[in-house]
Scaffold this active site. Sequence first.
Site, PDB file in Angstrom:
ATOM      1  N   GLU A 285      -8.079   8.167   6.466  1.00 53.73           N
ATOM      2  CA  GLU A 285      -8.449   8.750   7.760  1.00 53.73           C
ATOM      3  C   GLU A 285      -8.976  10.186   7.694  1.00 53.73           C
ATOM      4  O   GLU A 285      -8.323  11.132   8.173  1.00 53.73           O
ATOM      5  CB  GLU A 285      -7.252   8.694   8.711  1.00 53.73           C
ATOM      6  CG  GLU A 285      -6.659   7.308   8.888  1.00 53.73           C
ATOM      7  CD  GLU A 285      -5.562   7.245   9.946  1.00 53.73           C
ATOM      8  OE1 GLU A 285      -5.077   8.314  10.369  1.00 53.73           O
ATOM      9  OE2 GLU A 285      -5.188   6.141  10.348  1.00 53.73           O
TER      10      GLU A 285
ATOM     11  N   HIS B 294      -3.423  10.947   1.168  1.00 51.95           N
ATOM     12  CA  HIS B 294      -2.884  10.686   2.510  1.00 51.95           C
ATOM     13  C   HIS B 294      -2.308  12.017   3.022  1.00 51.95           C
ATOM     14  O   HIS B 294      -1.115  12.147   3.270  1.00 51.95           O
ATOM     15  CB  HIS B 294      -1.842   9.569   2.462  1.00 51.95           C
ATOM     16  CG  HIS B 294      -1.597   8.888   3.783  1.00 51.95           C
ATOM     17  ND1 HIS B 294      -1.689   7.519   3.961  1.00 51.95           N
ATOM     18  CD2 HIS B 294      -1.249   9.386   4.989  1.00 51.95           C
ATOM     19  CE1 HIS B 294      -1.400   7.208   5.220  1.00 51.95           C
ATOM     20  NE2 HIS B 294      -1.123   8.327   5.866  1.00 51.95           N
TER      21      HIS B 294
ATOM     22  N   ARG C 135       0.856  -1.195   0.000  1.00 51.43           N
ATOM     23  CA  ARG C 135       0.000   0.000   0.000  1.00 51.43           C
ATOM     24  C   ARG C 135       0.890   1.242   0.000  1.00 51.43           C
ATOM     25  O   ARG C 135       1.812   1.346   0.818  1.00 51.43           O
ATOM     26  CB  ARG C 135      -0.893   0.003   1.252  1.00 51.43           C
ATOM     27  CG  ARG C 135      -1.721   1.268   1.367  1.00 51.43           C
ATOM     28  CD  ARG C 135      -2.675   1.270   2.551  1.00 51.43           C
ATOM     29  NE  ARG C 135      -3.377   2.531   2.568  1.00 51.43           N
ATOM     30  CZ  ARG C 135      -3.533   3.317   3.634  1.00 51.43           C
ATOM     31  NH1 ARG C 135      -3.082   2.943   4.811  1.00 51.43           N
ATOM     32  NH2 ARG C 135      -4.164   4.463   3.537  1.00 51.43           N
TER      33      ARG C 135
ATOM     34  N   GLU D   8      -3.920  -0.421   7.942  1.00 50.96           N
ATOM     35  CA  GLU D   8      -2.779  -0.080   8.802  1.00 50.96           C
ATOM     36  C   GLU D   8      -2.952  -0.703  10.171  1.00 50.96           C
ATOM     37  O   GLU D   8      -4.030  -0.653  10.758  1.00 50.96           O
ATOM     38  CB  GLU D   8      -2.662   1.442   9.038  1.00 50.96           C
ATOM     39  CG  GLU D   8      -2.168   2.225   7.872  1.00 50.96           C
ATOM     40  CD  GLU D   8      -2.068   3.717   8.167  1.00 50.96           C
ATOM     41  OE1 GLU D   8      -1.848   4.102   9.337  1.00 50.96           O
ATOM     42  OE2 GLU D   8      -2.217   4.487   7.206  1.00 50.96           O
TER      43      GLU D   8
ATOM     44  N   TYR E 256      -5.182   1.203  15.772  1.00 54.54           N
ATOM     45  CA  TYR E 256      -4.014   1.342  16.643  1.00 54.54           C
ATOM     46  C   TYR E 256      -4.345   1.178  18.120  1.00 54.54           C
ATOM     47  O   TYR E 256      -3.574   0.594  18.864  1.00 54.54           O
ATOM     48  CB  TYR E 256      -3.343   2.709  16.433  1.00 54.54           C
ATOM     49  CG  TYR E 256      -2.649   2.809  15.097  1.00 54.54           C
ATOM     50  CD1 TYR E 256      -1.368   2.305  14.924  1.00 54.54           C
ATOM     51  CD2 TYR E 256      -3.294   3.349  13.989  1.00 54.54           C
ATOM     52  CE1 TYR E 256      -0.729   2.347  13.694  1.00 54.54           C
ATOM     53  CE2 TYR E 256      -2.659   3.405  12.749  1.00 54.54           C
ATOM     54  CZ  TYR E 256      -1.380   2.904  12.613  1.00 54.54           C
ATOM     55  OH  TYR E 256      -0.761   2.943  11.384  1.00 54.54           O
TER      56      TYR E 256
ATOM     57  N   ASN F 156      -7.915   1.283   9.730  1.00 58.28           N
ATOM     58  CA  ASN F 156      -6.642   1.495  10.413  1.00 58.28           C
ATOM     59  C   ASN F 156      -6.915   1.370  11.897  1.00 58.28           C
ATOM     60  O   ASN F 156      -7.755   2.103  12.448  1.00 58.28           O
ATOM     61  CB  ASN F 156      -6.076   2.887  10.132  1.00 58.28           C
ATOM     62  CG  ASN F 156      -5.618   3.039   8.688  1.00 58.28           C
ATOM     63  OD1 ASN F 156      -5.646   2.080   7.910  1.00 58.28           O
ATOM     64  ND2 ASN F 156      -5.196   4.238   8.329  1.00 58.28           N
TER      65      ASN F 156
END
Length: 466
Positions: free
Chosen positions: A179, A134, A90, A368, A311, A309
Site C-alpha cells: 500500500e 510493510h 503472507r 488483504e 476493505y 487489498n
Amino acid sequence: MLASMGALPLFEADKARPFPRGFRFGVATSAFQIEGAADEDGRGESIWDRFCGTPGRVANGDTGAVACDHYHRYRDDLDLVAELGLDAYRFSISWPRIHPTGRGRPNQAGLDFYRRVVEAALERGLRPLATLYHWDLPQTLQDAGGWATRDTAAAFAEYTATVVGALGDLVDDWVTQNEPWVSAVEGYAQGKKAPGIADWPTAIRASHHLLLSHGLAVDVFRSAAPPGSRIGSTLNLAPMIPASDTDADIEATARADGYHNRWYLAPVLRGRYPADMLDFYATQGVDFSFVADGDEALIGRPTDFLGVNYYSVGRVREAGDASFLGFEFEPARAPVTAMGWEIAPSSFTDLLIRLDRDYGRPRILVTENGAAFPDRANGAHVDDPQRVAYLADHFEAARRAVEAGVDLEAYFVWSLLDNFEWESGYGPRFGIVYVDYETQERTFKRSALWYRDLVARHRLASTETV
Ligand code: FCB
C-alpha cells in the site's frame, strides 16, 4: 417459500459454486503489528518505534514493543494456520531487523529469524508470500529524508537484494510494498501514520520514490531470484462513488479515483502516470522535477501479479478550494465495521472486474481483506457473526469475479491475529484468532472455524449465498 422450510433442500447447495481448483486460501500479517521483540537480536529502530514513542500519536500510547510476541511464538502461530487447513501465509520482513541503520552489512540474526519463519511455514504445508516493505522504515533513513528522498529508493533496492539472496531459495512469491498510498498519504500528507508529516507536495514526491523503489526492486529481484520466483506490488484500492449525480461530484469522483487508485495502478501496470492527475497536481503547485527520465518505465517493469487489498469504498463530493484535492469524502453509509468503514462487497466484484478489463488482465492475489468488530472473549469462545458474514459476502464477491473471468489466484484474510492496528493501537480487532494481550493466549474465533470449513469444502455453504 424457502425461508419457511428451515434447512435448505439439497439442490440449493449446488448454488454455492466452488472456487477454482488450485485457488489458495491464506491469512496475512505484518512484522511490526505482531512481532514485538523490538530490541532483540540487533534490530534497529523503525519509524513506527519513533512514532509510538511520540506522545499523542498512537491511541492509549500503545507501542509495538511486545505486540503479539510473535517473534517468540511464530511456531505456535503457524500451527494455528495449519490447524485451519489453510494453503498460504503472507508475512512481512522488518527492514530494521535486516539493516538496523537502513544500509550496509546485513544483520545475520535478522535474516536467520525469517529463514526459521519460512521453514516453519513450509514444514506446515503453507506457501509463503513475503512482503518486503510493510511500513517499518529504518529510522536512520527517515532522518535522511525518508521516502521524500530519492536515495531511500536505492536503499530499498539494496535491502531487496540482501533479503532475496538470503531467502529466495525458499520463498517463491514476493510483494515489494504494501500500500504505497498509505505510506505516502497517511504518512506524509495527513500525518496520521509514521513519520507523521503533513505536507501534500512532499507526499506526492514520497509516492514517486515509493513507486520508483518498487521498480528498482523488481529489477534487482529478476537478477537475484531463482527462475520461477514471482513478484508484484500490493495496492489498497477503493472504488469511488459520487455522492450525487451532479457534474461537479462526478468530476470530483474521477479525481478521487485518480488520486487513490490510478496514481498507483497506471505507473505499475502501464508504465506512466495518469495525465489528468499530473495536470491536476501541477495546478496545485507540485513541481515534478523529481521524476527523472526513465523513472516511469522503471516503475512499469513487468510483474507477475497484482496484490489487491480491499476493505471499502469512498463516497465523494466536490469541495472546491477547501482541500488540496478539491474533493472530500462523505460519511460512510451503514452498515460499517468498527473502523467506520462501509461494508460494500458488491463493489469488490466491480473492482476486480475493472482491474481485469482496464489493466490488461493481470493475475490478481487478494493480499488483504477483513474487518474489525468489537469482539469479546467468553471463556473458550469468541462469537463473531459479523466477521463471518463480512467474510462470506466478500469471498462470494470474489468468486463472482472469478466466474466473470478474472484471473484471481489466492485470497489472504486480514488478519491471522488481533494485532497492533497502527495509530489506533490495540483497540480494533481484525484477527480470526483472538489475542488476550495480558496472557498472549490465542483463541479461534468462530470466523476461524468458519474459514476452516470453507477451505475444506472449497466452496461457501449454500446458506451463505442464497
Ligand atoms: C491495511 C494494512 C494492514 C492493516 C489493515 C487493517 O491498510 O495493510 O496492515 O492495518 O489495513
